[in-house]
Design an enzyme around this catalytic site. Structure first.
Site, short mmCIF file in Angstrom:
data_model
loop_
_atom_site.label_atom_id
_atom_site.label_comp_id
_atom_site.label_asym_id
_atom_site.label_seq_id
_atom_site.Cartn_x
_atom_site.Cartn_y
_atom_site.Cartn_z
N ARG A 1 0.81 -1.22 0.00
CA ARG A 1 0.00 0.00 0.00
C ARG A 1 0.85 1.27 0.00
O ARG A 1 0.30 2.37 -0.10
CB ARG A 1 -0.95 0.00 1.20
N GLY B 1 2.40 -14.61 7.43
CA GLY B 1 1.86 -13.71 8.43
C GLY B 1 2.81 -13.46 9.59
O GLY B 1 3.98 -13.84 9.59
N GLY C 1 4.36 -16.54 11.27
CA GLY C 1 5.52 -17.09 10.57
C GLY C 1 6.79 -16.34 10.91
O GLY C 1 7.88 -16.94 10.99
N TYR D 1 37.54 25.09 -4.38
CA TYR D 1 37.33 23.65 -4.22
C TYR D 1 38.60 23.06 -3.63
O TYR D 1 39.69 23.14 -4.23
CB TYR D 1 37.02 22.96 -5.56
N TYR E 1 42.25 14.80 -8.99
CA TYR E 1 41.88 13.60 -9.75
C TYR E 1 42.54 13.66 -11.12
O TYR E 1 42.37 14.63 -11.86
CB TYR E 1 40.36 13.53 -9.88
N ALA F 1 49.21 34.78 -7.04
CA ALA F 1 47.91 34.64 -7.69
C ALA F 1 48.07 34.19 -9.13
O ALA F 1 49.01 34.57 -9.83
CB ALA F 1 47.16 35.97 -7.63
#
Length: 477
Positions: free
Chosen positions: A18, A80, A83, A370, A391, A427
């Site tokens: 349900r 049920g 069980g 990041y 990465y 920079a």
């Protein structure tokens, strides 16, 4: 009760048809935790928790939702509730164990609490009955099975399809909490036959068998809201609202300020120190620990986060699986991903993302950066636009910056590399090699200024524009 030894079973094998969702019902989340986690936490919060907890699952794999200490049992034959309990009783752990009683709860009952289970257990044992069930009284019991009583206590629990017209007027229902002695389980479970219409064996049939054998069954009346079960998305939402209000009130009573409790969602395992302020739209889920005087800004979402005292998390931050030390400042609009560590008084500013990164005491990354797989030393300053290139298309690599390193804006660190204490990075540099302590590293090309070149440049652009406007097919404007 010196010879009383309790174990517990969570019945979590239902299909949940349900719910109309591909997600198994027991994994449906309320305030960040799966449904089946709530009864487990209630059992764990009892004054004397069960020595062992079983969880009975059906066809769905839900073992990851509970700690490893839980004994998982697969209910191979979906027969049920009986069980499910039978699967526990036939398991090697139960057979070889020495528990005298089994406490049974439903896996879809998120409002259970340790106090309620303590009360149920205490009253059950004090009554001296052979078996006890939890019951509730509903104004509109609908299609629930009804509790039938006589002078000796509960005589039976009737399924809705078996009720007479008069019995349908009964408002007391089965709340799905049971206490069985080992002897009752051994004697009566094998005697239960399938229901003639539903073809299932019901655990409630044990009530009649115990009574027919001259035993007593106690019915402990419990609050309807506390034992609410979840079978539909609407019931899931309703239970979530009740639980949210209960949790928020508990924290407010402990000195936590909610600007708008209605829009603030706090999970059941969250711990919050006094003096903390939660602004509207905050979501705290999982294993969150906020020390005293933490401020969490509007719209922020924290999952499995531990923070020290006097931390400020500004508006619209997303933080997960990380630790933030005392007096650190986060955000606004910061994203801190798992396995990150922000040291005392460190700053993580707007549009900064950390992933598996540590910032030392007083380190700052205030704008547009990041930092992934990085270690930033105490007192270092990260300029706007800085990126750790962690990465290479195959593996992840680490960037290590020492103490008091100054990083200029728009810098890229191509990992793996190390930058020594006190170094300065100019920079716009792309750093591909290690930088010694107190060194100045720069990799940009030399600047060249050409006198009058800007005037000549504009004249060429204007001439080209005029030529385009007078050419055939050209358009003015």
């Amino acid at each position: 009760m010196s010879d009383f030894r309790l174990e517990a079973a969570i019945l979590a094998a239902g299909f949940g048809t349900r719910m109309f969702s591909p997600i198994p019902k027991m994994l449906s989340k309320i305030l960040g935790d799966p449904l089946v986690r709530y009864p487990f936490e209630a059992l764990s919060a009892m004054s004397s928790p069960p020595g062992k907890t079983y969880a009975v699952a059906g066809r769905d794999s839900i073992a990851h939702a509970l700690p490893e200490s839980v004994v998982w049992i697969q209910q191979k034959q979906m027969d049920g509730t009986l069980g499910a309990v039978e699967a526990v009783v036939l398991s090697p752990d139960w057979i070889s164990g020495d528990a005298t009683h089994l406490l049974v709860v439903n896996g879809d009952a998120p409002l259970l609490s340790g106090d309620l289970l303590d009360d149920f257990l205490g009253k059950s044992m004090a009554s001296g009955v052979d078996m006890a069930i939890g019951t509730s009284t509903l104004d509109e019991p609908g299609r629930y099975g009804r509790v039938i009583r006589d002078r000796s206590g509960v005589s039976m629990i009737k399924e809705y399809v078996d009720l007479s017209l008069e019995e349908k007027a009964i408002q007391e229902i089965n709340a799905g909490i049971y206490l069985f002695s080992r002897e009752v389980l051994k004697t009566f479970l094998p005697k239960v036959l399938p229901h003639p219409e539903k073809k299932e064996r019901f655990l409630t049939t044990v009530v009649e068998l115990v009574r027919e054998a001259g035993g007593e069954v106690g019915g402990i009346v419990l609050s309807p809201d506390v034992v609410l079960g979840v079978n539909t998305q609407e019931e899931l939402s309703y239970a979530s609202g009740l639980l949210k209000n209960r949790i928020n009130k508990k924290h407010m009573a402990s000195g936590v300020t909610f600007w708008d409790p209605a829009s603030t969602y706090v999970g059941p395992r969250v711990r919050i120190g006094p003096g903390t302020i939660l602004f509207p739209g905050v979501i705290l889920e999982g294993d969150v620990v906020l020390s005293e005087r933490t401020h969490v800004g509007a719209g922020s979402h924290l999952t499995d986060v531990h923070s020290g005292p006097d931390v400020t998390i500004r508006d619209y931050c997303v933080i997960s699986g990380s630790r933030i030390e005392a007096a650190a400042i986060i955000g606004p609009f910061a994203h801190i991903r798992p396995d990150s560590h922000v040291g005392p008084t460190a700053h993580v500013g707007n549009f900064v993302e950390l992933k598996k990164t540590s910032l030392g005491e007083g380190a700052k990354a205030n704008h547009l950066a990041y930092l992934g797989d990085a270690e930033i030393g105490a007192g270092s300053n990260i300029g706007a636009g800085t990126i750790t290139c962690n990465y290479d298309g195959v593996g992840k690599h680490k960037t290590v910056l020492g103490k008091n390193v100054f990083v200029g804006s728009d810098t890229q660190f191509v990992a793996p590399l190390k930058v020594g204490d006190g170094a300065v990075i100019a920079a716009g540099s792309t750093i591909t090699e290690d930088v010694p302590p107190d060194s100045l590293a720069l990799s940009r090309t030399s600047q060249e200024n050409r006198d009058g070149a800007a005037i000549r440049y504009r004249e060429r652009l204007l001439a080209a524009k005029r030529e385009h406007q007078v050419a055939p097919g050209g358009q003015g404007g």
